[in-house]
Write an enzyme that holds these catalytic residues in place. Structure first.
Site, PDB file in Angstrom:
ATOM      1  CG  ASP A 196      35.055   6.920 -36.707  1.00  0.00           C
ATOM      2  OD1 ASP A 196      35.523   6.681 -35.383  1.00  0.00           O
ATOM      3  OD2 ASP A 196      33.994   6.295 -36.924  1.00  0.00           O
ATOM      4  CG  ASP A 214      32.907   2.757 -33.620  1.00  0.00           C
ATOM      5  OD1 ASP A 214      32.055   2.527 -34.432  1.00  0.00           O
ATOM      6  OD2 ASP A 214      33.765   3.542 -33.810  1.00  0.00           O
TER       7      ASP A 214
END
Length: 198
Positions: free
Chosen positions: A12, A156
């Site tokens: 991320d 996610d």
């Protein structure tokens, strides 16, 4: 552990602007790429993603996704960014937060290699899974199937052994798990439990 047990490293990238948090950039991706035996899945939670795609590709990304919202806020054409990613030999993905209708992805289904549905709001780990995600995935999967496309759906946020079965039934093929794995007493067992759902 990830090399042994998982299928991808999901990284991320946060800029403190598109999301109210900072993570890491090119040096960390490059360092992970040196020891990773599994592909790097780079999720850009940043403004102006098109400015950084080439550098992330060079850093070792095998998959790159960016947020539809970021492209729209910049006034950029998501198709051009997706094609830029693919031109670098990287799989191209489009991501959306929970407050963006999945129907907004429909115009881009022929241009993507995968789609990332956030089941929490981008920016912080450890959030509670948003139950609405199941219906959103089903809607998106139905449209992908209707068009006869091969386009895996990735989810996610708040994903773990407790909801992986139901997500798989809805149409999810790629599961991003952070807290549910890294906070587990046996991390590899947690990965096996999620993998066992599909």
């Amino acid at each position: 552990m990830v090399n042994r047990s998982a299928d991808l490293f999901h990284l991320d990238i946060m800029d403190g602007t598109f999301v109210p948090n900072l993570s890491f950039g090119f040096p960390v991706v490059e360092a992970i790429a040196k020891i990773a035996t599994k592909p790097l899945d780079v999720h850009l939670m940043i403004v102006h993603p098109e400015k950084y795609i080439e550098r992330f590709a060079k850093a070792g990304a095998d998959y790159i996704s960016f947020h539809l919202e970021a492209a729209r806020d910049d006034g950029n054409d998501p198709v051009e960014i997706l094609r830029m990613i693919r031109s670098l030999g990287v799989k191209a993905g489009l991501a959306i937060d929970p407050d963006v209708p999945v129907e907004d992805l429909f115009p881009y289904l022929e241009e993507v290699d995968f789609l990332l549905i956030m089941s929490v709001f981008a920016g912080f780990g450890g959030q509670k899974f948003i139950e609405d995600t199941y219906g959103r995935v089903k809607t998106l999967k139905a449209e992908i199937d209707r068009r006869g496309l091969k386009c895996p759906i990735e989810v996610d946020g708040g994903v773990g052994p407790g909801n992986a079965d139901k997500l798989a039934e809805a149409g999810v093929e790629m599961f991003v798990a952070g807290s549910s794995v890294f906070n587990a007493p046996d991390q590899e067992a947690a990965v096996r439990a999620i993998r066992g759902c599909n």
